[in-house]
Design a protein around this motif. Structure first.
Motif, PDB file in Angstrom:
ATOM      1  N   LYS A 215       0.863  -1.182   0.000  1.00 16.43           N
ATOM      2  CA  LYS A 215       0.000   0.000   0.000  1.00 16.43           C
ATOM      3  C   LYS A 215       0.891   1.221   0.000  1.00 16.43           C
ATOM      4  O   LYS A 215       2.129   1.137   0.104  1.00 16.43           O
ATOM      5  CB  LYS A 215      -0.919   0.009   1.212  1.00 16.43           C
ATOM      6  N   GLN A 216       0.263   2.367  -0.108  1.00 15.32           N
ATOM      7  CA  GLN A 216       1.000   3.624  -0.090  1.00 15.32           C
ATOM      8  C   GLN A 216       1.039   4.153   1.338  1.00 15.32           C
ATOM      9  O   GLN A 216       0.020   4.220   2.022  1.00 15.32           O
ATOM     10  CB  GLN A 216       0.321   4.652  -1.010  1.00 15.32           C
ATOM     11  N   TYR A 217       2.232   4.500   1.809  1.00 16.81           N
ATOM     12  CA  TYR A 217       2.406   5.021   3.155  1.00 16.81           C
ATOM     13  C   TYR A 217       2.648   6.518   3.080  1.00 16.81           C
ATOM     14  O   TYR A 217       3.443   6.990   2.256  1.00 16.81           O
ATOM     15  CB  TYR A 217       3.589   4.346   3.856  1.00 16.81           C
ATOM     16  N   PHE A 218       1.956   7.249   3.949  1.00 13.66           N
ATOM     17  CA  PHE A 218       2.151   8.699   4.013  1.00 13.66           C
ATOM     18  C   PHE A 218       2.717   9.045   5.379  1.00 13.66           C
ATOM     19  O   PHE A 218       2.177   8.631   6.416  1.00 13.66           O
ATOM     20  CB  PHE A 218       0.819   9.449   3.817  1.00 13.66           C
ATOM     21  N   ILE A 219       3.809   9.795   5.385  1.00 12.49           N
ATOM     22  CA  ILE A 219       4.386  10.242   6.644  1.00 12.49           C
ATOM     23  C   ILE A 219       4.663  11.736   6.540  1.00 12.49           C
ATOM     24  O   ILE A 219       4.811  12.285   5.450  1.00 12.49           O
ATOM     25  CB  ILE A 219       5.682   9.495   6.996  1.00 12.49           C
ATOM     26  N   THR A 220       4.670  12.346   7.682  1.00 13.51           N
ATOM     27  CA  THR A 220       5.009  13.771   7.743  1.00 13.51           C
ATOM     28  C   THR A 220       6.315  13.911   8.491  1.00 13.51           C
ATOM     29  O   THR A 220       6.429  13.493   9.648  1.00 13.51           O
ATOM     30  CB  THR A 220       3.909  14.565   8.462  1.00 13.51           C
ATOM     31  N   LEU A 221       7.304  14.451   7.810  1.00 11.12           N
ATOM     32  CA  LEU A 221       8.587  14.711   8.451  1.00 11.12           C
ATOM     33  C   LEU A 221       8.684  16.204   8.717  1.00 11.12           C
ATOM     34  O   LEU A 221       8.893  17.000   7.806  1.00 11.12           O
ATOM     35  CB  LEU A 221       9.739  14.230   7.560  1.00 11.12           C
ATOM     36  N   ASP A 222       8.457  16.545   9.929  1.00 11.28           N
ATOM     37  CA  ASP A 222       8.496  17.950  10.329  1.00 11.28           C
ATOM     38  C   ASP A 222       9.091  17.996  11.713  1.00 11.28           C
ATOM     39  O   ASP A 222       9.288  16.973  12.366  1.00 11.28           O
ATOM     40  CB  ASP A 222       7.081  18.549  10.314  1.00 11.28           C
ATOM     41  N   LYS A 223       9.345  19.167  12.180  1.00 13.14           N
ATOM     42  CA  LYS A 223       9.832  19.294  13.543  1.00 13.14           C
ATOM     43  C   LYS A 223       8.787  18.695  14.482  1.00 13.14           C
ATOM     44  O   LYS A 223       7.598  18.717  14.208  1.00 13.14           O
ATOM     45  CB  LYS A 223      10.090  20.758  13.883  1.00 13.14           C
ATOM     46  N   ALA A 224       9.266  18.139  15.590  1.00 12.54           N
ATOM     47  CA  ALA A 224       8.368  17.455  16.517  1.00 12.54           C
ATOM     48  C   ALA A 224       7.240  18.364  16.964  1.00 12.54           C
ATOM     49  O   ALA A 224       7.455  19.545  17.252  1.00 12.54           O
ATOM     50  CB  ALA A 224       9.150  16.973  17.736  1.00 12.54           C
ATOM     51  N   VAL A 225       6.026  17.805  16.966  1.00  8.02           N
ATOM     52  CA  VAL A 225       4.882  18.583  17.440  1.00  8.02           C
ATOM     53  C   VAL A 225       4.664  18.379  18.931  1.00  8.02           C
ATOM     54  O   VAL A 225       3.914  19.118  19.560  1.00  8.02           O
ATOM     55  CB  VAL A 225       3.597  18.180  16.684  1.00  8.02           C
TER      56      VAL A 225
END
Length: 324
Positions: free
Chosen positions: A26-36
């Motif tokens: 399947k397609q995986y979506f991740i967000t790489l951003d500074k820690a929330v």
């Protein structure tokens, strides 16, 4: 291929990293951003720590702080040997979330409380007590302030109070031995003396006590007065002239012992029963006359015999009877 993939991105020269668990096509979506947010995990030394939202996996060891890149529901677990504990954290804002995943094996009352003897209705007092928890990694901690105690109010006959603590879903309990005695019952009455007359044959005594047991009242001479009890009121009714004492006490209840006795002195002064004037003593005639009730006892023309003996001037009387 399947497995855990380590993904890295750089923002303003600062690397942002995360692990992604790939276990399906399947397609995986991740967000790489500074820690929330961050999750501070407290756990046993050497425990493997993992936090995941289903596709991002963060890892650590022992007590650690994890940087959370996305809001949402995160499952945080800690595993040491054959023991695994977990907690779900719903990350909704940029702040530190604290997760207690210490692996509690047992608890013990290592120092008993200062107070172990109680009276009924007193509250449990943990002052001076130390509860020690033993954890999976072999360490021990004073966990007294994390414990709850039940029951809080003492009842007669109770012998133990339960000490309970829950850490990371693991509940441990220990018992504290106590002794609970009844409170000393006490009682007062008012008044402590009564005068009963023809016009006021019945009066009451008010009982004051914390006891909820039955009030008992008895007359020393039941032929002089009758006694009845309703709640905390004792009713006394004169039956004939005389003096006696009423003894009053309260029975024991679930919290108080039986009270001591209190006494009320009763003086009953009643008029005699209606009889012909001839049969009345002069003392009784005087009582009836003083009460202004002669007309209720006798009719005009009723007489009483008197006997005269002695000398008056020149007249001598020897057993002379007159009707007066």
């Amino acid at each position: 291929s399947y497995g855990t993939w380590h993904v890295t991105a750089t923002s303003d020269g600062v690397p942002i990293e995360t692990d992604v668990l790939v276990d399906d096509v399947k397609q995986y979506f991740i967000t790489l951003d500074k820690a929330v947010a961050t999750i501070e995990v407290k756990t046993s030394k050497g425990a493997a720590v993992k936090a995941t939202n289903g596709y991002i996996v963060l890892t650590g060891s022992g007590s650690t702080t994890l940087s959370i890149p996305q809001n949402g529901e995160w499952v945080v677990t800690a595993t040491l040997d054959d023991v695994t504990v977990q907690e779900i954290v719903n990350v909704t804002e940029n702040k530190k979330y604290v997760v207690d995943l210490r692996m509690l094996l047992s608890i013990a009352i290592t120092t008993p409380p200062n107070k172990t003897e109680y009276l009924t209705m007193e509250k449990f007092d943990k002052t001076g007590m130390v509860v020690t928890g033993t954890f999976k990694d072999g360490t021990t901690q004073d966990i007294t302030e994390e414990c709850s105690f039940s029951p809080q109010e003492m009842t007669y006959g109770m012998t133990t109070v339960n000490c309970t603590v829950a850490i990371a879903g693991v509940v441990q309990t220990a018992e504290i031995t106590v002794t609970v005695n009844k409170r000393q019952g006490s009682i007062s009455i008012s008044p402590t003396s009564l005068s009963l007359t023809q016009s006021a044959k019945t009066k009451t005594i008010t009982v004051t006590t914390e006891n909820t047991g039955d009030i008992v009242a008895t007359a020393g001479n039941a032929s002089i007065v009758s006694v009845s009890v309703s709640g905390k009121t004792v009713t006394v009714t004169a039956l004939k002239t005389g003096t006696t004492r009423i003894t009053i006490y309260a029975k024991e209840d679930e919290n108080y012992t039986q009270t001591g006795n209190k006494t009320c002195t009763v003086n009953a002064q009643l008029l005699p029963e209606k009889r012909p004037l001839e049969e009345m003593s002069w003392a009784d005639i005087r009582k009836i006359s003083d009460a202004g009730l002669a007309s209720e006892y006798w009719s005009v023309g009723d007489t009483k015999t008197i006997t005269l003996n002695g000398t008056v001037v020149n007249a001598t009387y020897n057993n002379v009877k007159l009707q007066v």
